[in-house]
Design a protein around this motif. Structure first.
Motif, mmCIF file in Angstrom:
data_model
loop_
_atom_site.group_PDB
_atom_site.id
_atom_site.type_symbol
_atom_site.label_atom_id
_atom_site.label_comp_id
_atom_site.label_asym_id
_atom_site.label_seq_id
_atom_site.Cartn_x
_atom_site.Cartn_y
_atom_site.Cartn_z
ATOM 1 N N UNK A 187 -15.904 -11.931 -9.736
ATOM 2 C CA UNK A 187 -17.269 -12.073 -9.019
ATOM 3 C C UNK A 187 -17.817 -13.335 -9.621
ATOM 4 N N UNK A 188 -17.618 -14.187 -10.584
ATOM 5 C CA UNK A 188 -18.223 -15.577 -10.663
ATOM 6 C C UNK A 188 -17.389 -16.173 -10.098
ATOM 7 N N UNK A 215 -15.384 -15.661 -7.574
ATOM 8 C CA UNK A 215 -16.191 -15.808 -5.717
ATOM 9 C C UNK A 215 -17.558 -16.821 -5.535
ATOM 10 N N UNK A 268 -7.877 -12.959 0.935
ATOM 11 C CA UNK A 268 -8.316 -12.470 0.597
ATOM 12 C C UNK A 268 -8.175 -12.818 -0.723
ATOM 13 N N UNK A 294 1.118 -1.156 -0.189
ATOM 14 C CA UNK A 294 0.260 -0.301 -0.017
ATOM 15 C C UNK A 294 1.173 1.312 -0.074
ATOM 16 N N UNK A 298 -10.844 -11.237 -3.803
ATOM 17 C CA UNK A 298 -11.550 -10.027 -3.598
ATOM 18 C C UNK A 298 -10.525 -8.894 -3.337
ATOM 19 N N UNK A 299 -9.022 -9.043 -3.097
ATOM 20 C CA UNK A 299 -8.195 -8.808 -2.997
ATOM 21 C C UNK A 299 -7.151 -8.927 -4.573
ATOM 22 N N UNK A 313 -16.608 -17.580 1.660
ATOM 23 C CA UNK A 313 -16.623 -16.921 2.591
ATOM 24 C C UNK A 313 -17.042 -17.269 3.930
ATOM 25 N N UNK A 373 -5.269 -10.291 4.001
ATOM 26 C CA UNK A 373 -4.739 -9.905 2.552
ATOM 27 C C UNK A 373 -4.658 -11.571 1.843
ATOM 28 N N UNK A 391 -13.956 -7.775 -13.702
ATOM 29 C CA UNK A 391 -14.012 -7.333 -12.197
ATOM 30 C C UNK A 391 -15.701 -8.726 -12.500
ATOM 31 N N UNK A 392 -15.885 -9.350 -13.838
ATOM 32 C CA UNK A 392 -17.067 -9.884 -13.473
ATOM 33 C C UNK A 392 -16.634 -11.531 -13.242
#
Ligand code: ADP
Ligand code: MG
Lengths: 239, 434
Positions: A93-94, A96, A64, A26, A69-70, A102, A61, A89-90
């Motif tokens: 999502x799929x 996950x 994830x 970060x 997710x990360x 989780x 971290x 991104x899609x």
């Protein structure tokens, strides 16, 4: 989208995920904060892995990251043979929704929904029919011992019960991997061990189980323990 | 599949909104009032304009009305005092219109007098119209009893009259009016017919100052009494004397107060008007007449109506805009309040699109509910305006559709940004949010 391999592989020698030189940092003003440094991890299908380490060492971290997710800053990550870096991104999502379950320390149930509705959420995003998802959610609620509480709101449940709902929800789409981030951290020891028993049972049924924990007892139970210290893997193996 | 998704989304949206009932209600009220004011404003505007248009249409769209007006002082010929002042339209004018313009189908010359009429001990203030038998051709009066004036009445200057309904209802409480004798000034006239005309329009001027009253309609008079033009000339003469303070008497001579000309079709109205004006200009030294074209008034009224609607509509639209901003404000608050929920949903497989749909549908549910309630409220306001304010109102279907459409557009416009914000939150950050 390519068809994701959904059949759980029971042979423990087949890697379900491979991470190579994974880094996460970060940028805080002028200082760069290295949270994960050169992580090399391979986890086989059906394995039960504990991730341990002091607070702030990067356990969440890493978990994830495994759960898509990360996003890593650098390095490589293959999940079930697919390069996660190449997915949009899609797709993430799929993945996950379909392949990862989780379980969080703070349960993370949606307050305005009741038990079944909470369990139905992941199925909804996978496009299951109303009838099918309702039936399945009920079955899962029964499985985690909440068959008689299906219309209760999270606020009407104890911590242990809420975590059971969370586990049922994690199982909604029959995921390959269950990721639990300190699942017993907010629970008393009795309900904590009940939750752990459910998770271990799932592992025994063939799920890949990765648990972040401070509990040495869990680590003893697991087939393998990864110890993090300051973003680095200090130990990776059987105790 | 799709319907299931829609059903679920709507159900979820309602559930979330229901959790904050008060907030949702307050938020929606902005839209409710916005939509209802759009509908009410448009209804009032439409009512006013339809009313005006009816009035003008009553003047006849194929008619051209030439009215006598008193010329400005400086143009008046001769000295001021005790000199008879002669002006206005003449029989010769009417004759010329009839003979020299082929387009003209009907020419109706009228004399108008404000008089009191009596029947027994009942009294009414009426406009006495001296006219010709073919007056109904240029007017919307409709015979309901008896007959209209005839050429025989004209020829023999008969003491007959035709009353309109309003006069009848004032004068005759119990008796049948037909063939009774009423007294106007000093003479008696026999009622030979009764006509009807839709409601008297006295407030036309409030909408358009230029618009004159319908043929032979006086302001304060209850109604009209029609008598033969020859009779009115015979009984009342053409000279009027008016005593005005210290300056002495004002003596005027006017032959005709108005001439109504009717042409064959709407297309001929304006060309004929031009010819009429040239003709009048040639024979009148002073500007003692005014040409009124109902058709033009109608077009003018249409323009006025449009401006009226635009102004009222924009005021209402601004209130909708304010309502929309209120909704956006609340949705942004909702999104930040539910950051964690968004994170959870993202972790459980929700795509950005799913999050957008979820929050957008909440906004839409709010605005559409507001739209429906607004339509209900907005449709009842004009009713009260008409009932208590005695103003005509007309609710058009298109205004309902417009209001509903606007509320949907407001919902989408002001819901999109909060939904977009929600969808683009980092799942990890969201999950960490307390
Ligand atoms: N968004 C962020 N910005 C800056 N630092 C972060 C951010 N997220 C996590 N960190 C830091 O990363 C480190 C690892 O966090 P985490 O993985 O939650 O540790 P653990 O779960 O092992 O306690 C911590 O020092 C934390 O402060
Ligand atoms: Mg942690």
């Amino acid at each position: 989208m390519q068809q994701f391999n959904k059949t759980p592989e029971f042979k423990t020698d087949k890697p379900i995920l491979v991470m190579k030189q994974l880094c996460k940092s970060y940028q805080l003003g002028t200082v760069q904060l290295q949270v994960l440094r050169n992580i090399d991890v391979t986890i086989n299908s059906g394995e039960y892995v504990a991730i341990m380490g002091p607070s702030g060492s990067g356990k969440s971290t890493l978990l994830n990251m495994i759960g898509c997710l990360d996003h890593p800053t650098s390095g490589q990550y293959w999940l079930s043979g697919r390069n996660v870096f190449e997915l949009n991104d899609d797709d993430l999502s799929l993945i996950r929704g379909a392949h990862i379950g989780f379980v969080f320390q703070s349960f993370n149930l949606i307050q305005q929904l009741n038990v079944v509705e909470n369990i139905e959420v992941p199925m909804y995003y996978q496009g299951l029919s109303e009838h099918e998802s309702a039936q399945r959610a009920r079955k899962l609620a029964v499985m985690v011992g909440l068959g008689d509480r299906i219309t209760h709101r999270p606020s009407e449940l104890s911590g242990g019960e809420q975590q059971r709902v969370a586990i049922a929800r994690a199982l909604a789409n029959e995921p390959l991997i269950i990721l639990a981030d300190e699942p017993t951290g907010n629970l008393d020891s009795e309900s904590g061990s009940e939750i752990l028993k459910i998770l271990v049972d799932l592992h025994k049924q063939g799920k890949t189980l990765i648990v972040v924990t401070h509990d040495e007892g869990i680590a003893t139970d697991a087939q393998r323990t990864i110890r993090l210290f300051d973003g680095r893997i200090k130990q990776n193996g059987e105790r | 599949m799709f319907t299931f998704r829609l059903k679920r989304t709507v159900k979820l949206g309602i559930k979330s909104l229901w959790m904050h009932r008060l907030r949702s209600t307050l938020t929606t009220s902005g839209i409710i009032f916005g939509v209802s004011s759009v509908i009410a404003m448009l209804a009032i505007g439409e009512g006013a304009s339809q009313h005006a248009q009816e009035q003008i249409a009553r003047l006849g769209s194929c008619n051209i009305i030439i009215k006598t007006v008193e010329p400005p002082e400086e143009e008046q010929a001769g000295g001021r005092e005790r000199v008879m002042h002669e002006y206005g339209l003449t029989y010769a004018d009417a004759e010329r219109f009839h003979n020299s313009i082929p387009n003209v189908e009907v020419v109706v010359p009228n004399r108008l007098l404000a008089q009191r009429a009596w029947y027994r001990n009942r009294k009414v203030a009426a406009e006495v119209i001296g006219t010709v038998p073919w007056f109904p051709d240029v007017s919307t009066v409709r015979l309901i009893q008896g007959r209209f004036l005839s050429s025989i009445d004209m020829h023999y200057k008969q003491s007959v009259c035709v009353l309109d309904e309003n006069v009848v209802s004032e004068l005759f409480a119990f008796d049948d009016a037909l063939y009774q004798d009423i007294k106007i000034a000093t003479d008696y006239y026999r009622v030979v017919g009764i006509v009807t005309q839709q409601a008297i329009v006295s407030d036309l001027q409030t909408f358009d100052n230029q618009a004159p009253a319908a043929p032979g309609q006086g302001g304060a008079n209850v109604g009209n009494i029609y008598i033969p033009l020859t009779t009115i000339k015979d009984r009342f003469g053409e000279i009027s004397i008016e005593f005005s303070g210290s300056s002495g008497a004002k003596i005027e001579k006017v032959e005709l107060h108005e001439i109504i000309v009717k042409v064959g079709s709407i297309e001929e109205v304006l060309p004929t008007r031009d010819i009429l004006e040239t003709l009048l200009d040639r024979f009148h030294k002073q500007s003692d007449y005014q040409v009124v074209v109902p058709l033009e008034l109608l077009r003018q009224a249409e323009r006025t109506k449009m401006i009226f609607s635009i102004v009222l509509g924009s005021i209402a639209a601004i209130s909708l805009l304010v309502g929309g901003i209120g909704i956006m404000n609340i949705m942004l608050a909702t999104v930040s309040e539910r950051t964690r929920e968004i994170g959870i949903r993202r972790a459980l497989g929700a795509k950005k699109r799913d999050i957008i749909v979820q929050f957008l549908s909440e906004t839409l549910i709010l605005t559409l509910a507001g739209g429906i309630l607004g339509i209900i409220l907005g449709s009842s306001i004009p009713y009260f305006v008409t009932y208590f304010g005695h103003m005509p109102t007309v609710i058009t279907t298109s205004s309902l559709i417009l209001a509903f459409g606007i509320s949907a557009i407001v919902g989408i416009t002001f819901g999109l940004y909060p939904a977009y914000r929600a969808a683009n939150m980092d799942p990890i950050e969201s999950l960490r949010h307390e």
